[in-house]
Write an enzyme that holds these catalytic residues in place. Sequence first.
Site, PDB file in Angstrom:
ATOM      1  N   GLN A  22       0.832  -1.208   0.000  1.00 41.37           N
ATOM      2  CA  GLN A  22       0.000   0.000   0.000  1.00 41.37           C
ATOM      3  C   GLN A  22       0.867   1.259   0.000  1.00 41.37           C
ATOM      4  O   GLN A  22       1.973   1.262   0.537  1.00 41.37           O
ATOM      5  CB  GLN A  22      -0.935  -0.008   1.215  1.00 41.37           C
TER       6      GLN A  22
ATOM      7  N   HIS B  32       0.921  -4.613   2.916  1.00 39.66           N
ATOM      8  CA  HIS B  32      -0.413  -4.827   3.478  1.00 39.66           C
ATOM      9  C   HIS B  32      -0.526  -6.302   3.869  1.00 39.66           C
ATOM     10  O   HIS B  32      -0.888  -6.624   4.982  1.00 39.66           O
ATOM     11  CB  HIS B  32      -1.506  -4.429   2.471  1.00 39.66           C
TER      12      HIS B  32
ATOM     13  N   PHE C 110      -2.371  -5.076  13.437  1.00 40.68           N
ATOM     14  CA  PHE C 110      -2.415  -5.254  11.982  1.00 40.68           C
ATOM     15  C   PHE C 110      -1.756  -6.586  11.597  1.00 40.68           C
ATOM     16  O   PHE C 110      -2.306  -7.382  10.842  1.00 40.68           O
ATOM     17  CB  PHE C 110      -1.689  -4.069  11.334  1.00 40.68           C
TER      18      PHE C 110
ATOM     19  N   HIS D 121      -3.872  -9.476  12.577  1.00 36.80           N
ATOM     20  CA  HIS D 121      -4.999  -9.635  11.658  1.00 36.80           C
ATOM     21  C   HIS D 121      -4.548 -10.343  10.380  1.00 36.80           C
ATOM     22  O   HIS D 121      -5.199 -11.275   9.910  1.00 36.80           O
ATOM     23  CB  HIS D 121      -5.579  -8.255  11.334  1.00 36.80           C
ATOM     24  N   GLU D 122      -3.410  -9.892   9.832  1.00 34.38           N
ATOM     25  CA  GLU D 122      -2.926 -10.484   8.568  1.00 34.38           C
ATOM     26  C   GLU D 122      -2.539 -11.948   8.776  1.00 34.38           C
ATOM     27  O   GLU D 122      -2.832 -12.798   7.939  1.00 34.38           O
ATOM     28  CB  GLU D 122      -1.746  -9.669   8.012  1.00 34.38           C
TER      29      GLU D 122
ATOM     30  N   LYS E  98      -5.935 -14.002   9.521  1.00 30.95           N
ATOM     31  CA  LYS E  98      -6.840 -14.120   8.361  1.00 30.95           C
ATOM     32  C   LYS E  98      -6.180 -14.844   7.184  1.00 30.95           C
ATOM     33  O   LYS E  98      -6.783 -15.715   6.574  1.00 30.95           O
ATOM     34  CB  LYS E  98      -7.282 -12.718   7.918  1.00 30.95           C
ATOM     35  N   HIS E  99      -4.950 -14.466   6.871  1.00 26.08           N
ATOM     36  CA  HIS E  99      -4.300 -14.993   5.655  1.00 26.08           C
ATOM     37  C   HIS E  99      -3.151 -15.968   5.953  1.00 26.08           C
ATOM     38  O   HIS E  99      -3.010 -16.984   5.296  1.00 26.08           O
ATOM     39  CB  HIS E  99      -3.759 -13.838   4.801  1.00 26.08           C
TER      40      HIS E  99
END
Length: 235
Positions: free
Chosen positions: A35, A62, A111, A114-115, A118-119
Amino acid sequence: MKLKSASFLKLLVLQCLTVLTVAQDDFDFFYFVQQWPASYCDTESSCCYPTTGKPAEDFGIHGLWPNRDDGSWPSNCNEETFDKSEVSDLIRRMQQVWPSLSCPSSDGVKFWSHEWEKHGTCSLLNQHQYFQIALDLKEKSNLLQVLKDAGISPGKFYSTERIEEAIQNGVGYAPFIECNVDEAGNHQLYQVYLCVDSSASDFIECPTFPNARTKCGSRIELPSLSSSRDQIDEI
Ligand code: 5GP
Ligand code: 5GP
């Protein structure tokens, strides 16, 4: 005989369940998404600089997102939570090149968690591999330098085609560029998607580009952090 067929049935059901679970978590390649901080800061919700300092005028990571050729993707594949101690040797680099710009200001851990959750949990990599590989891919793509080499620098407008061509020539693969629209209605370069093979070892041509993204017009801005709408002051 009855007992035998009951155990056979049990085995069959178990096998089906395994296949279904694997099928839900599978993926074909990764999107490596970077980003542009000043564009993030010009989105409606604005931004807050990290507690660890103002981000560099450079692309930030990101995420590294497992994806399927048909455009779908797995997410939150298991319960493993982010553990800072697993990546203690990478934290300084993460603070520099994977800053969190959302509000309120943070040190990035939310952050990154979360990454990862989730991924990363779908990546077939452990936490150290996941973050190390993302950091290395950022260095390898060297996007800011690639743009500079093509005469593209922050604070100006360029044709989308010129930016795409510069990345294609510099990285060797066609990027997908996502834009945002600032308050004045200008399209700005927001995120660059590059594709990586499923073992996360190298860039590849994208099997499919993400859909439902804000497409870029023919002319886009690469805003400078100094000219972007300032971060929200912390109250
Ligand atoms: P994703 O879009 O990867 O699912 O989610 C991004 C999440 O991380 C959102 O909840 C967003 O608020 C949060 N976040 C924190 N810092 C950043 C940042 O710098 N950029 C983006 N895109 N999201 C961030
Ligand atoms: P948004 O709706 O803001 O574009 O995306 C929200 C979040 O959904 C992203 O931060 C990312 O976590 C996930 N996401 C969106 N599009 C894709 C995609 O094409 N592939 C993958 N793997 N994740 C995506």
